[in-house]
Design an enzyme around this catalytic site. Structure first.
Site, PDB file in Angstrom:
ATOM      1  N   GLU A 454       0.856  -1.188   0.000  1.00 22.01           N
ATOM      2  CA  GLU A 454       0.000   0.000   0.000  1.00 22.01           C
ATOM      3  C   GLU A 454       0.896   1.244   0.000  1.00 22.01           C
ATOM      4  OE1 GLU A 454      -1.661  -3.498   1.160  1.00 22.01           O
ATOM      5  OE2 GLU A 454      -0.571  -2.366   2.670  1.00 22.01           O
ATOM      6  N   GLU A 478      -2.883 -11.716  -3.982  1.00 22.88           N
ATOM      7  CA  GLU A 478      -3.895 -11.972  -2.950  1.00 22.88           C
ATOM      8  C   GLU A 478      -5.315 -11.797  -3.468  1.00 22.88           C
ATOM      9  OE1 GLU A 478      -2.590  -7.659  -2.439  1.00 22.88           O
ATOM     10  OE2 GLU A 478      -1.669  -9.587  -2.916  1.00 22.88           O
TER      11      GLU A 478
END
Length: 672
Positions: A454, A478
């Site tokens: 992130e 993911e």
């Protein structure tokens, strides 16, 4: 001739135009003050690449640095040099460019536009120096950046893009549309003109400034749109500042974008000195099981980050040649509403079932390092308050790499200001640009490298801070476990031409159990097994993860051999074939041996690719160890059909690769 100066009569005002060409003269940039404002345009082989586009900055207290400013001076220089990466996709990088610095003034204030023309594109930035009317004590707030990129024949130009400044940061599937359908887009923003020319807009050396997204104004006019602070200001600065470089990579073929070093060349050299402690490598981790709900980050019966489980992973890593084990969920704070309240995290206290002393000692005995993990959930003040102690703890236990996470929604980074007031910021605003870099510098003091998830987008700062070893910054593996929809077959055929132009990505490839809930499940990996192998070569990272559960590798040790063999540090990298969103093939040479590796993958369409092996060393034979899709392979119905074969080849040979739907080929060329 590098610089040309032309005077033109325009409405009785003398307008000036200066220009600079790339070393090979294919690219030409002209900068003018005609129309009573700074503008630039770019041509490639005499044809329009960027139409006349506006330049300028707007300050809260000073107004516009643009309209009313005239060219008063310009100077030029040449550069031809090469520099060595401590690690990377290639060891030596050529930096050949022509530079043009042009000063604009309105009689009271002045600023400089600095352009660099390379054979693979251009970079330009604004410099606002200290001057008589602006001293170092003056505070400047930027309220607008006027930079534009005007796309020729935008209706017929194709763009590959993701939304800018959205809730999911950079983690979107790519849109493929005409340029005029673009709203607000992140960079790298890649597009192809009707003429066949390929371009990608991005930025380099993003420090102490807000990140740029592109906002479409009139059709084909893409404007720099800076990410604001919580108070609405875009950039808080002072005289003597330089903006990041605005970059445009330009190539006749799609592969030309992939072979560009423009972004790195526009960053400053290494500031850390000896960085031999920054070590590329491969790792496994307690990670995928949590995404499959076999384990939990939080405590309880299914807790993944236990002492015994970590030791088991370390034993597996040692047996199969991996140098690290990532452990997520070891520290207090994962129980409860951590996603919405990152203040609960402690970065020095572990759960009772995780003994960091025992784990690190076990790893040391196996020559396998513990890879640390810090999830902040965007509560960056809480993280900064604990950062020194947290990094000291890891340093004391021999941890040399940390994966950090900032999973808060876009615009929801929690900052507590000097008055104790909570503010909410964007991941790519000026505050967080500086916050990320602060963690890099603090880690470097302790010999620790950072893999940021992130993150703010990569802009080549790994050259300046080589311990910023990888980032996420796109939809990773993911999403195949729980994302709806998961990553589609074309996703990894687009990433090399978009996100990967900015730098290494921790995509976490190597899933072997492609459909743990069944082939018809929505949440599954939409590739063949050998495409997972190809990702290790195609999606560059100096730290690659074997992301699946150990038991799934043990069931297919023959295919797992490629993951064991493939290195992560290269002396050369060459994109040898590809079209954006369709397919790509990379050849890379191991920095530690004479071996070459090749990865090729395709989108949802099966295809054949003819690859010349002229990248191999001449007068040398190689054993090609080929991992390819079987004749009946199909990502939907038969993803596990693969063939492993060997043949002897030389640089004079070619290989025809048959790629299944969402398939791939991975090859090790072992020097004989």
């Amino acid at each position: 001739m590098i610089v040309a100066l032309t005077l033109m009569a325009s409405h009785s005002v003398v307008a000036k135009t200066v220009s600079v060409n790339s070393p090979d003269d294919n690219i030409s940039i002209s900068i003018t003050d005609d129309n009573d404002r700074p503008e630039y345009k770019v041509t490639f082989n005499g044809k329009d690449a960027v139409l006349s586009s506006r330049l300028g900055l707007v300050f809260e207290s000073l107004g516009e640095f643009g309209s009313g400013f005239d060219i008063t001076d310009s100077s030029s220089s040449l550069n031809s040099s090469r520099w060595q990466q401590p690690w990377g996709e290639r060891e030596w990088i050529e930096d050949n460019h022509n530079k043009l610095s042009t000063t604009f003034s309105n009689g009271q204030y002045q600023f400089t536009l600095e352009f660099k023309a390379f054979n693979d594109g251009i970079g330009f930035r604004y410099i606002v120096p200290k001057q008589a009317a602006l001293t170092s004590t003056d505070s400047l707030n930027i309220t607008n950046e006027l930079t534009e990129f005007s796309v020729p024949d935008a209706h017929n130009a194709t763009a590959w893009w993701i939304p800018g400044r959205g809730w999911n940061r950079y983690e979107y599937l790519y849109n493929t549309t005409s340029v005029i359908k673009v709203d607000r887009a992140h960079t790298p923003f890649t597009y192809k003109l009707a003429s066949g020319l390929h371009l990608s807009i991005h930025e380099a050396a993003l420090t102490d400034y807000a990140a740029m997204v592109l906002d479409q104004r009139r059709d084909g006019t893409l404007k720099a749109d800076l990410t604001p602070w919580s108070d609405g200001t875009l950039v808080k600065t002072q005289p003597g500042f330089k903006t990041p470089w605005r970059t445009i990579q330009i190539a006749e073929k799609a592969t030309g974008l992939l072979n560009s070093d423009l972004i790195l060349n526009l960053n400053e050299p290494n500031k850390l000195g000896d960085v031999s402690w920054v070590e590329p490598g491969k790792y496994v981790g307690i990670w995928w099981g949590m995404h499959l709900n076999e384990n939990t980050w939080g405590s309880g019966e299914k807790h993944g980050a236990t002492t015994s489980e970590t030791k088991r992973y370390m034993d597996f890593a040692a047996q199969y040649g991996f140098d690290g084990v990532l452990v997520e969920g070891w520290n207090l704070g994962w129980d409860g509403s951590w996603f919405h309240n990152g203040d609960v995290f402690s970065f020095t206290q572990s759960y009772d079932d995780f003994d960091i002393d025992a784990v690190s000692q076990h790893g040391a005995s196996k020559n396998v390092r513990l890879i640390g993990h810090h999830e902040t959930s965007g509560s960056v003040t809480n993280y900064r308050n604990q950062m020194s102690d947290a990094y000291d703890l890891y340093q004391a236990h021999g941890v040399t790499q940390i994966k950090t996470g900032y999973v808060a929604d876009g615009g929801d980074i929690k900052r507590v200001d000097e008055n104790g007031i909570t503010r909410h910021e964007w991941h790519d605003g000026q505050f967080m640009v500086n916050e990320y870099l602060h963690s890099i510098k603090e880690a470097a003091k302790r010999g620790i490298s950072i893999n940021t998830h992130e993150p703010v987008k990569d802009t080549g700062l790994r050259r300046t801070y080589p311990n910023w070893i990888a980032r996420e910054g796109a939809r990773g593996q993911e999403f195949n476990a729980w994302g709806t929809p998961p990553n589609n077959p074309e996703h990894t055929a687009i990433l090399p031409y978009t996100r990967m132009l900015s730098g290494p990505m921790d995509f976490t490839p190597g899933i072997f159990d492609l459909a743990p809930k069944g082939l018809d499940a929505v949440n599954r990996v939409q590739t063949t097994l050998t495409k997972q192998l190809a990702l290790y070569v195609v999606l560059y990272s100096p730290i690659q993860m074997a992301a699946d559960l150990p038991r799934n590798y043990v069931e297919r040790l023959d295919a797992f051999q490629f993951i064991q063999d493939v290195p992560t540090d290269w002396s050369q990298s060459i994109a040898v074939a590809g079209e954006i969103g369709d397919y790509v093939a990379f050849a890379r040479k191991d920095r530690a041996s004479e071996d070459w590796y090749l990865g090729a993958l395709t989108d949802e369409n099966a295809r054949k690719i003819d690859i010349k092996l002229d990248f191999l060393s001449p007068n040398k034979q190689y054993q090609a160890q080929i991992y390819r899709d079987g004749e009946k392979a199909n990502w939907k119905t038969n993803p596990y059909d693969y063939v492993i074969e060997t043949k002897t080849v030389t640089a004079k040979d070619s290989l025809v690769m048959s790629l299944a739907t969402s398939g791939g080929t991975a090859i090790r060329f072992k020097a004989i």
